[in-house]
Scaffold this motif. Structure first.
Motif, PDB file in Angstrom:
ATOM      1  N   ILE A 264      -7.147  14.849   3.421  1.00  0.00           N
ATOM      2  CA  ILE A 264      -5.781  14.823   2.890  1.00  0.00           C
ATOM      3  C   ILE A 264      -5.420  16.181   2.288  1.00  0.00           C
ATOM      4  N   GLN A 265      -6.398  16.869   1.727  1.00  0.00           N
ATOM      5  CA  GLN A 265      -6.124  18.210   1.206  1.00  0.00           C
ATOM      6  C   GLN A 265      -5.743  19.157   2.332  1.00  0.00           C
TER       7      GLN A 265
ATOM      8  N   ALA B 298      -2.989  -0.661   2.937  1.00  0.00           N
ATOM      9  CA  ALA B 298      -2.211   0.285   2.134  1.00  0.00           C
ATOM     10  C   ALA B 298      -0.714   0.123   2.403  1.00  0.00           C
ATOM     11  N   ASP B 299       0.090   0.337   1.363  1.00  0.00           N
ATOM     12  CA  ASP B 299       1.548   0.304   1.481  1.00  0.00           C
ATOM     13  C   ASP B 299       1.999   1.662   2.014  1.00  0.00           C
TER      14      ASP B 299
ATOM     15  N   ALA C  68      -0.754  11.848   7.350  1.00  0.00           N
ATOM     16  CA  ALA C  68      -1.173  11.342   6.041  1.00  0.00           C
ATOM     17  C   ALA C  68      -1.154   9.817   6.022  1.00  0.00           C
ATOM     18  N   VAL C  69      -0.109   9.231   6.614  1.00  0.00           N
ATOM     19  CA  VAL C  69       0.002   7.768   6.673  1.00  0.00           C
ATOM     20  C   VAL C  69      -1.140   7.172   7.484  1.00  0.00           C
ATOM     21  N   ASP C  70      -1.446   7.771   8.621  1.00  0.00           N
ATOM     22  CA  ASP C  70      -2.557   7.281   9.454  1.00  0.00           C
ATOM     23  C   ASP C  70      -3.880   7.343   8.705  1.00  0.00           C
ATOM     24  N   LEU C  71      -4.043   8.402   7.908  1.00  0.00           N
ATOM     25  CA  LEU C  71      -5.274   8.543   7.131  1.00  0.00           C
ATOM     26  C   LEU C  71      -5.355   7.477   6.042  1.00  0.00           C
TER      27      LEU C  71
END
Length: 564
Positions: A322-323, A387-388, A376-379
């Motif tokens: 994510i970073q 996860a929401d 990011a959403v896929d991660l």
């Protein structure tokens, strides 16, 4: 939040609750609990009606909707003034004359007990589910601020609203809503000024709107006629008219608000003022979302607006990933920001050719940032399948908590809480009144004392509160909340409105015909929704017309008295 914000938040919330309980301290019978003794003036009616409709969803999701897709949602309300006029001419005087507690009592007088019970049942399902969504909206705020799961904050918010609704009934609801809307109007005005103030010195209100317009965010009006387009002038005028007519004319959460009016004229004036004020109010709320969008063209937004989910990912084994995504996102935003400056220069020079060229490049840069956000959403889903991943509802909240000054943050968050409390309390009061008047009093305990019905109303409020809180725990899966609550209503409102239209205007159609027609209609409406046959606003038109036409056909083909 700072200590000042916490003080502002809690003083506002506690003050409103105490005020509502104090003003309703003389509620000792069912008439006072459910209808406030029919004693309230028109401005109480107006603000109570508006507060019931303008939930926390309005102040969380509407700016997020404008941020992501523009101003077109305002067309949803275009049918509202027309609906208010029809209600004032027909529904209001009939309900007042009959001295009903709920709208569904009229249906038994006109048709039969079976039709009354079916309509009340459809309302209870729809309102019970949608109230869960309105409870969930402010729980998003607390979870974001405290960085805890929404489950705990949902339980807290739901419990707070149940407490004063059980104690004071509709009078407590109405008096708290009067104060709530006064604070809400003031806070929104201040928020709009602050967004403009935080823009770069060379970017004023007009330039911000221009830039947002070039990126497709000021598309408020669409005259195209497309069944699958959610928001157009025609879907708003026609579909919105049927939805608003059903909502305000047959939904007990709204009928109960204007039945508290001291006279027919006071109820009528309250509704007409609501029709005049609601569209400008909604326009300004959406405009704030557009201004926030313009602000984030000059200030880097987070890669994901739901800080709770983002923090959870950053503290997981996927932290390096994510970073890396955030670094890539920052680089893409800088490229986009450079192009924003090019567009700004082109707008100042009036060079339309350069403006169009820059707009196309800017839209491509915007798509690039969306692709990175998708990573990011896929991660997030890889880290937690539950996860929401819809952060649309967090856009405005993120802006408020990160950029507004101390004190104002607490006030704006209090506003969102107050909106939720007002609409949720109205809904719980209406669910209780329908349960007690249309089911308990009519079918279970017909000859009980007034004290018994008052006790039953309070118990029903608690039970429905628990049901709605349970629904709220699953609301995160529904996407944009303001769309979800209106889609849910559109599955039932058309049918309910059709039943009332037949009751008012088709005197030769009897209870059995309209009962069968309503069941057939609900099956067809749900089928159309599941198959995605048309945009949800048109389901209100379809449902209403199907009930009217089908009941006429059934009544025509079966002339015997049992069907008339």
């Amino acid at each position: 939040m700072s200590n000042i914000d916490w003080i502002v938040l809690f003083v506002t919330l506690i003050g409103i609750v105490v005020y509502g309980i104090y003003k309703s301290r003389d509620t000792h019978d069912i008439n006072g609990f459910l209808l406030g003794n029919r004693s309230l003036p028109w401005y109480h009616v107006t603000l109570s009606v508006m507060a019931t409709q303008a939930s926390a969803i309005t102040f969380l999701s509407a700016p997020g909707l404008a941020f992501s897709s523009g101003m077109s949602f305002v067309q949803f309300y275009f049918g509202l003034p027309l609906a208010m006029i029809v209600l004032c001419i027909t529904f209001v005087p009939i309900f007042h004359r009959l001295k009903v507690y709920t709208a569904y009592e009229f249906l038994e007088k006109r048709f039969d007990l079976r039709t009354r019970a079916l309509t009340a049942f459809l309302f209870l399902i729809q309102r019970g589910l949608s109230t869960g969504i309105t409870i969930y909206a402010p729980s998003i705020i607390l979870s974001t601020i405290l960085n805890i799961d929404t489950t705990y904050t949902t339980l807290f918010i739901g419990g707070l609203v149940i407490t004063y609704t059980v104690y004071g009934g509709t009078k407590a609801v109405s008096y708290t809503q009067l104060m709530q809307m006064s604070i809400i109007f003031s806070g929104l005005f201040i928020a709009g000024i602050m967004v403009v103030h935080l823009l770069p010195a060379n970017i004023g209100f007009g330039k911000a709107i221009q830039i947002a317009g070039k990126m497709g965010r000021t598309n408020a009006i669409d005259f195209s006629f497309d069944w699958n387009n959610q928001y157009t002038v025609w879907s708003g005028l026609i579909g919105g008219f049927f939805l608003q007519l059903s909502y305000f004319g047959t939904d007990q959460s709204q009928v109960g608000r204007y039945l508290t009016g001291s006279s027919v004229s006071q109820s009528r004036l309250g509704l007409l003022m609501n029709g005049l004020v609601k569209i400008p109010m909604q326009f300004l709320i959406l405009l704030i979302g557009v201004l926030v969008f313009a602000f984030y063209q000059y200030n880097q937004p987070p890669v994901f607006f739901n800080s709770y989910e983002l923090n959870k990912l950053e503290n997981s084994t996927y932290s390096p990933d994510i970073q890396s995504i955030k670094t890539e996102y920052s680089a893409a935003f800088k490229e986009k920001q450079e192009q924003i400056n090019v567009l700004n220069t082109a707008l100042e020079s009036g060079n339309e050719k350069e403006v169009d060229k820059s707009r196309i490049i800017l839209q491509q840069a915007d798509e690039k940032t969306k692709v990175i956000r998708k990573k990011a959403v896929d991660l997030m889903l890889k880290n937690d399948p539950n996860a929401d991943t819809n952060d649309n509802n967090y856009v405005f909240l993120s802006f408020v908590t990160r950029y507004l000054p101390q004190g104002l943050i607490g006030l704006l968050i209090a506003i969102i809480f107050l909106a939720s409390m007002g609409s949720t309390a109205s809904a719980l009061n209406s669910l209780a009144s329908t349960t007690v008047i249309d089911i308990y009093k009519r079918l279970i305990n017909k000859n009980a004392s007034d004290a018994n019905y008052l006790w039953a109303s309070r118990v029903a409020t608690i039970i429905w509160g628990i049901v709605c809180i349970t629904m709220a725990l699953y609301a995160s899966k529904l996407g944009n909340l303001i769309e979800a609550v209106n889609i849910l209503g559109s599955l039932f409102y058309g049918t309910i409105l059709g039943i009332f239209i037949v009751a008012f205007y088709l005197k030769k159609v009897g209870g059995t015909a309209v009962f069968i027609a309503a069941i057939i209609t609900e099956i067809i409406v749900f089928t159309c929704w599941i198959d995605d046959f048309m945009a949800f606003l048109w389901l209100n038109v379809l449902g209403c017309l199907l009930v009217v036409i089908t009941s006429l056909l059934i009544s025509h083909f079966y002339k015997n008295k049992s069907l008339r």
